[in-house]
Design a protein around this motif. Structure first.
Motif, PDB file in Angstrom:
ATOM      1  N   ILE A  78       0.619  -1.228  -0.021  1.00 11.89           N
ATOM      2  CA  ILE A  78       0.169  -0.023   0.188  1.00 11.89           C
ATOM      3  C   ILE A  78       0.901   1.331   0.137  1.00 11.89           C
ATOM      4  CG2 ILE A  78      -1.714   1.406   1.376  1.00 11.89           C
ATOM      5  CD1 ILE A  78      -2.837  -1.326   2.294  1.00 11.89           C
ATOM      6  N   VAL A  79       1.790   1.275   0.939  1.00 10.47           N
ATOM      7  CA  VAL A  79       2.853   2.462   0.825  1.00 10.47           C
ATOM      8  C   VAL A  79       3.317   2.650  -0.462  1.00 10.47           C
ATOM      9  CG1 VAL A  79       5.139   3.337   1.874  1.00 10.47           C
ATOM     10  CG2 VAL A  79       3.288   2.507   3.312  1.00 10.47           C
ATOM     11  N   ALA A 118       8.563  10.168   5.905  1.00 14.23           N
ATOM     12  CA  ALA A 118       7.660  10.349   6.856  1.00 14.23           C
ATOM     13  C   ALA A 118       7.720  11.728   7.457  1.00 14.23           C
ATOM     14  CB  ALA A 118       8.011   9.372   7.946  1.00 14.23           C
ATOM     15  N   VAL A 119       8.925  12.332   7.692  1.00 16.32           N
ATOM     16  CA  VAL A 119       8.979  13.659   8.021  1.00 16.32           C
ATOM     17  C   VAL A 119       8.453  14.381   7.136  1.00 16.32           C
ATOM     18  CG1 VAL A 119      10.837  15.455   8.467  1.00 16.32           C
ATOM     19  CG2 VAL A 119      10.977  13.147   9.573  1.00 16.32           C
ATOM     20  N   PHE A 132      -5.266  13.021   4.677  1.00 13.96           N
ATOM     21  CA  PHE A 132      -4.498  12.203   3.698  1.00 13.96           C
ATOM     22  C   PHE A 132      -2.917  12.062   4.218  1.00 13.96           C
ATOM     23  CE2 PHE A 132      -1.941  11.778  -0.123  1.00 13.96           C
ATOM     24  CZ  PHE A 132      -2.399  10.698  -0.562  1.00 13.96           C
ATOM     25  N   MET A 133      -2.344  13.140   4.356  1.00 13.71           N
ATOM     26  CA  MET A 133      -1.114  13.395   4.701  1.00 13.71           C
ATOM     27  C   MET A 133      -0.774  12.575   6.058  1.00 13.71           C
ATOM     28  SD  MET A 133       0.774  15.029   2.639  1.00 13.71           S
ATOM     29  CE  MET A 133       0.126  15.453   0.973  1.00 13.71           C
ATOM     30  N   VAL A 134      -1.699  12.601   7.028  1.00 14.67           N
ATOM     31  CA  VAL A 134      -1.586  11.931   8.203  1.00 14.67           C
ATOM     32  C   VAL A 134      -1.655  10.299   7.984  1.00 14.67           C
ATOM     33  CG1 VAL A 134      -2.491  11.471  10.582  1.00 14.67           C
ATOM     34  CG2 VAL A 134      -2.172  13.817   9.774  1.00 14.67           C
ATOM     35  N   VAL A 135      -2.400   9.869   7.146  1.00 16.83           N
ATOM     36  CA  VAL A 135      -2.918   8.707   6.864  1.00 16.83           C
ATOM     37  C   VAL A 135      -1.614   8.000   6.122  1.00 16.83           C
ATOM     38  CG1 VAL A 135      -3.968   6.724   5.275  1.00 16.83           C
ATOM     39  CG2 VAL A 135      -5.381   8.661   6.826  1.00 16.83           C
ATOM     40  N   VAL A 136      -0.998   8.934   5.263  1.00 12.62           N
ATOM     41  CA  VAL A 136       0.228   8.246   4.428  1.00 12.62           C
ATOM     42  C   VAL A 136       1.586   8.143   5.565  1.00 12.62           C
ATOM     43  CG1 VAL A 136       1.949   8.806   2.779  1.00 12.62           C
ATOM     44  CG2 VAL A 136      -0.641   9.212   2.162  1.00 12.62           C
ATOM     45  N   LEU A 137       1.409   9.252   6.241  1.00 13.50           N
ATOM     46  CA  LEU A 137       2.614   9.276   7.462  1.00 13.50           C
ATOM     47  C   LEU A 137       2.237   8.138   8.238  1.00 13.50           C
ATOM     48  CD1 LEU A 137       4.782  10.461   9.399  1.00 13.50           C
ATOM     49  CD2 LEU A 137       2.835  12.044  10.470  1.00 13.50           C
ATOM     50  N   VAL A 160       5.086   5.191   8.822  1.00 14.49           N
ATOM     51  CA  VAL A 160       5.558   4.671  10.316  1.00 14.49           C
ATOM     52  C   VAL A 160       5.212   3.172  10.409  1.00 14.49           C
ATOM     53  CG1 VAL A 160       5.417   5.175  12.690  1.00 14.49           C
ATOM     54  CG2 VAL A 160       5.662   7.079  11.259  1.00 14.49           C
ATOM     55  N   LEU A 161       4.024   2.837  10.115  1.00 13.69           N
ATOM     56  CA  LEU A 161       3.653   1.499  10.248  1.00 13.69           C
ATOM     57  C   LEU A 161       4.745   0.608   9.715  1.00 13.69           C
ATOM     58  CD1 LEU A 161       1.668  -0.461  11.610  1.00 13.69           C
ATOM     59  CD2 LEU A 161       0.482  -0.288   9.606  1.00 13.69           C
ATOM     60  N   LEU A 162       4.985   0.678   8.321  1.00 14.87           N
ATOM     61  CA  LEU A 162       5.965  -0.032   7.598  1.00 14.87           C
ATOM     62  C   LEU A 162       7.328  -0.256   8.209  1.00 14.87           C
ATOM     63  CD1 LEU A 162       6.952  -1.523   5.110  1.00 14.87           C
ATOM     64  CD2 LEU A 162       7.398   1.064   4.332  1.00 14.87           C
ATOM     65  N   LEU A 163       7.590   1.047   8.907  1.00 12.96           N
ATOM     66  CA  LEU A 163       8.893   1.156   9.581  1.00 12.96           C
ATOM     67  C   LEU A 163       8.964   0.374  10.724  1.00 12.96           C
ATOM     68  CD1 LEU A 163      10.007   4.690   8.800  1.00 12.96           C
ATOM     69  CD2 LEU A 163      11.232   2.683   7.981  1.00 12.96           C
ATOM     70  N   MET A 164       7.959   0.407  11.411  1.00 13.33           N
ATOM     71  CA  MET A 164       7.680  -0.223  12.723  1.00 13.33           C
ATOM     72  C   MET A 164       7.554  -1.770  12.891  1.00 13.33           C
ATOM     73  SD  MET A 164       8.567   2.145  14.839  1.00 13.33           S
ATOM     74  CE  MET A 164       8.290   1.460  16.255  1.00 13.33           C
ATOM     75  N   THR A 165       6.853  -2.215  11.908  1.00 12.79           N
ATOM     76  CA  THR A 165       6.459  -3.506  11.912  1.00 12.79           C
ATOM     77  C   THR A 165       7.555  -4.577  11.339  1.00 12.79           C
ATOM     78  OG1 THR A 165       5.648  -3.397   9.480  1.00 12.79           O
ATOM     79  CG2 THR A 165       4.116  -3.331  11.231  1.00 12.79           C
ATOM     80  N   TYR A 166       8.470  -3.878  10.970  1.00 14.33           N
ATOM     81  CA  TYR A 166       9.462  -4.843  10.485  1.00 14.33           C
ATOM     82  C   TYR A 166      10.993  -4.636  11.683  1.00 14.33           C
ATOM     83  CZ  TYR A 166       8.126  -6.036   6.072  1.00 14.33           C
ATOM     84  OH  TYR A 166       7.511  -6.732   4.888  1.00 14.33           O
TER      85      TYR A 166
END
Length: 163
Positions: free
Chosen positions: A9-10, A91-92, A112-117, A121-127
């Motif tokens: 999705i990202v 993300a920043v 929209f920007m918060v959802v993409v952010l 962050v979810l992509l970075l944190m789940t791994y």
């Protein structure tokens, strides 16, 4: 797990965003070129060209971030090194764009920007996986239980004495 779908999705969102940013800036460059007006004495051709170049550069940045997310989705491994830094910077950028969007465009664009952010962050944190403490002994599981034979507690050497 949600890791791979989030990475897909990202990647898709960043690729679409790259095309959107490039197209909007190119359109703005065309509008400035056709207006043929000066803004505070600036050359209209220079403003048009810089808008088009800025759109291309920013679009390529988001496309490269999307490529990193796509590689994460295909490999099912955490981004490392430059790719991780690139996703953190994206993300920043989305946090800053969200802040500007709230003031200039409204709550929908901010959302929209918060959802993409949140997706980045979810992509970075789940791994991220929890690592064992570095000071744990090889046979010690870190559960606080008694150490196995031969793996006694680590003590510091005696303090030097003066003669």
């Amino acid at each position: 797990m949600v890791r791979r779908p989030v990475a897909w999705i990202v990647a898709i969102v960043l690729f679409v965003e790259a095309l959107g940013i490039a197209a909007v800036n190119w359109f703005l460059g065309v509008v400035v070129d056709r207006q043929d007006m000066s803004l505070a004495g600036l050359d209209p051709d220079m403003m048009s060209t810089s808008s088009k170049i800025g759109g291309i550069v920013f679009g390529l940045y988001f496309a490269f971030c999307g490529l990193v997310a796509l590689l994460v989705a295909l490999r099912d491994r955490a981004p490392a090194g430059f790719g991780r830094i690139l996703l953190i910077s994206a993300a920043v950028v989305h946090a800053l764009l969200g802040a500007f969007a709230w003031g200039l465009l409204g709550p929908a664009e901010f959302g929209f920007m918060v959802v993409v952010l949140a997706l980045i962050v979810l992509l970075l944190m789940t791994y991220d996986s929890p690592q064992e403490p570095a000071d744990a002994a090889p046979g010690d599981q870190g559960d606080g239980g008694p150490a196995k034979e031969g793996n006694g507690p680590v003590t510091s050497p005696p303090a030097p004495t003066t003669p």
